[in-house]
Design an enzyme around this catalytic site. Structure first.
Site, PDB file in Angstrom:
ATOM      1  N   HIS A   1      -1.136 -14.246   0.117  1.00 27.21           N
ATOM      2  CA  HIS A   1       0.210 -14.628   0.534  1.00 27.21           C
ATOM      3  C   HIS A   1       0.379 -16.104   0.202  1.00 27.21           C
ATOM      4  CE1 HIS A   1       0.115 -10.785   2.482  1.00 27.21           C
ATOM      5  NE2 HIS A   1      -0.876 -11.161   3.271  1.00 27.21           N
TER       6      HIS A   1
ATOM      7  N   GLU B   1       0.826  -1.209   0.000  1.00 29.77           N
ATOM      8  CA  GLU B   1       0.000   0.000   0.000  1.00 29.77           C
ATOM      9  C   GLU B   1       0.860   1.260   0.000  1.00 29.77           C
ATOM     10  OE1 GLU B   1      -3.736   2.157   2.256  1.00 29.77           O
ATOM     11  OE2 GLU B   1      -2.763   0.469   3.240  1.00 29.77           O
TER      12      GLU B   1
ATOM     13  N   GLY C   1      -6.826   6.776 -13.551  1.00 31.05           N
ATOM     14  CA  GLY C   1      -7.936   7.684 -13.800  1.00 31.05           C
ATOM     15  C   GLY C   1      -7.685   9.038 -13.156  1.00 31.05           C
TER      16      GLY C   1
END
Length: 142
Positions: free
Chosen positions: A85, A60, A105
């Protein structure tokens, strides 16, 4: 993807990336970025293998860094992180995450992140969706 500006500014802040020991690397490809992270006391489970949560945090954070590099001046937050995982990694190894943008976008970016161990084996595959938001500066006392 050139991450030098972001790398310079991340180093000064007390962030999750710094706490977990993430290292970000620029690449010659404009749609790809890379980060590494050691499997150590900060990122392992009590029984000595990499925490899946640490892996998701790496993915992230890397996707967020990539979105910031693609759109200077914008602020991006992760709104969805989904991963599988497939292989355990022992303490003492280093993992490498490679993020590739698959949708760019105006407000949403979608990244596919592949995480490998030192031997080059895939240990996790993760999809991250980032959203561009307006973040107002905090007022004193908030």
């Amino acid at each position: 993807m050139d991450l030098s500006y972001i790398i310079d500014h991340l180093g000064d802040e007390p962030t999750l990336a710094r706490t977990l020991g993430m290292t970000f690397l620029s690449t010659p490809e404009p749609d790809r970025c890379v980060a590494t992270m050691a499997v150590d006391g900060r990122t392992r489970q009590p029984f000595g293998v990499l925490s899946g949560g640490a892996t998701l945090a790496l993915a992230e954070t890397l996707a967020g860094v990539g979105s910031l590099a693609l759109c200077p001046g914008e602020k991006y937050v992760g709104v969805n992180v989904s991963g599988s995982h497939v292989k355990a990694v022992q303490e003492g190894d280093t993992i490498t995450a490679v993020a590739r943008i698959v949708h760019r976008g105006r407000r949403f970016h979608v990244w596919n992140v592949e995480v490998t161990n030192t031997a080059g084996e895939v240990i996790s595959t993760i999809t991250v969706t980032n959203y561009a938001v307006l973040i107002k500066p905090r007022e004193v006392g908030e």
